[in-house]
Design a protein around this motif. Structure first.
Motif, PDB file in Angstrom:
ATOM      1  N   LYS A  33       7.601   1.143  -8.320  1.00 41.67           N
ATOM      2  CA  LYS A  33       7.385   0.269  -7.161  1.00 41.67           C
ATOM      3  C   LYS A  33       8.214   0.734  -5.970  1.00 41.67           C
ATOM      4  O   LYS A  33       7.774   0.666  -4.834  1.00 41.67           O
ATOM      5  N   GLU A  63       6.550   3.629  -4.314  1.00 42.48           N
ATOM      6  CA  GLU A  63       5.318   3.257  -3.607  1.00 42.48           C
ATOM      7  C   GLU A  63       5.592   2.680  -2.221  1.00 42.48           C
ATOM      8  O   GLU A  63       4.739   2.736  -1.356  1.00 42.48           O
ATOM      9  N   ARG A  64       6.769   2.123  -2.024  1.00 39.53           N
ATOM     10  CA  ARG A  64       7.092   1.496  -0.730  1.00 39.53           C
ATOM     11  C   ARG A  64       7.340   2.533   0.346  1.00 39.53           C
ATOM     12  O   ARG A  64       7.733   3.660   0.069  1.00 39.53           O
ATOM     13  N   ARG A  65       7.106   2.139   1.586  1.00 36.83           N
ATOM     14  CA  ARG A  65       7.377   3.016   2.726  1.00 36.83           C
ATOM     15  C   ARG A  65       8.870   3.257   2.832  1.00 36.83           C
ATOM     16  O   ARG A  65       9.672   2.338   2.662  1.00 36.83           O
ATOM     17  N   SER A  76      10.983   1.104   5.102  1.00 39.69           N
ATOM     18  CA  SER A  76      11.187  -0.302   4.750  1.00 39.69           C
ATOM     19  C   SER A  76      12.245  -0.477   3.655  1.00 39.69           C
ATOM     20  O   SER A  76      12.512  -1.598   3.224  1.00 39.69           O
ATOM     21  N   LEU A  77      12.850   0.617   3.230  1.00 37.38           N
ATOM     22  CA  LEU A  77      13.848   0.561   2.162  1.00 37.38           C
ATOM     23  C   LEU A  77      15.244   0.300   2.728  1.00 37.38           C
ATOM     24  O   LEU A  77      15.549   0.701   3.844  1.00 37.38           O
ATOM     25  N   GLU A 116      18.471   1.519  -1.562  1.00 43.71           N
ATOM     26  CA  GLU A 116      17.204   1.955  -2.145  1.00 43.71           C
ATOM     27  C   GLU A 116      16.889   3.396  -1.745  1.00 43.71           C
ATOM     28  O   GLU A 116      16.402   4.178  -2.562  1.00 43.71           O
TER      29      GLU A 116
END
Length: 61
Positions: A5, A8-10, A13-14, A18
């Protein structure tokens, strides 16, 4: 959150923590690292082309 997951995130946006974890994960596999940054490049291209398209449509109105 699972690593899948997280991948998969941009990237933009972390959180910093992260992003650090992502960098550690990406060090494990060259192919994974290339795929991840290719995904990010596609997102950037899509965002850029979307903005250009909207500007063009506004000019036509």
């Amino acid at each position: 959150m699972g690593n899948k997951k997280l991948l998969e995130r941009r990237n933009d946006s972390l959180t910093k923590a992260e992003q650090t974890l992502i960098e550690r994960i990406l060090q494990l596999s060259f192919e994974l690292k290339e795929s991840y940054w290719f995904k990010e490049a596609l997102i950037e291209w899509y965002d850029y082309s979307n903005k250009k398209c909207h500007k063009f449509i506004r000019k036509m109105d």
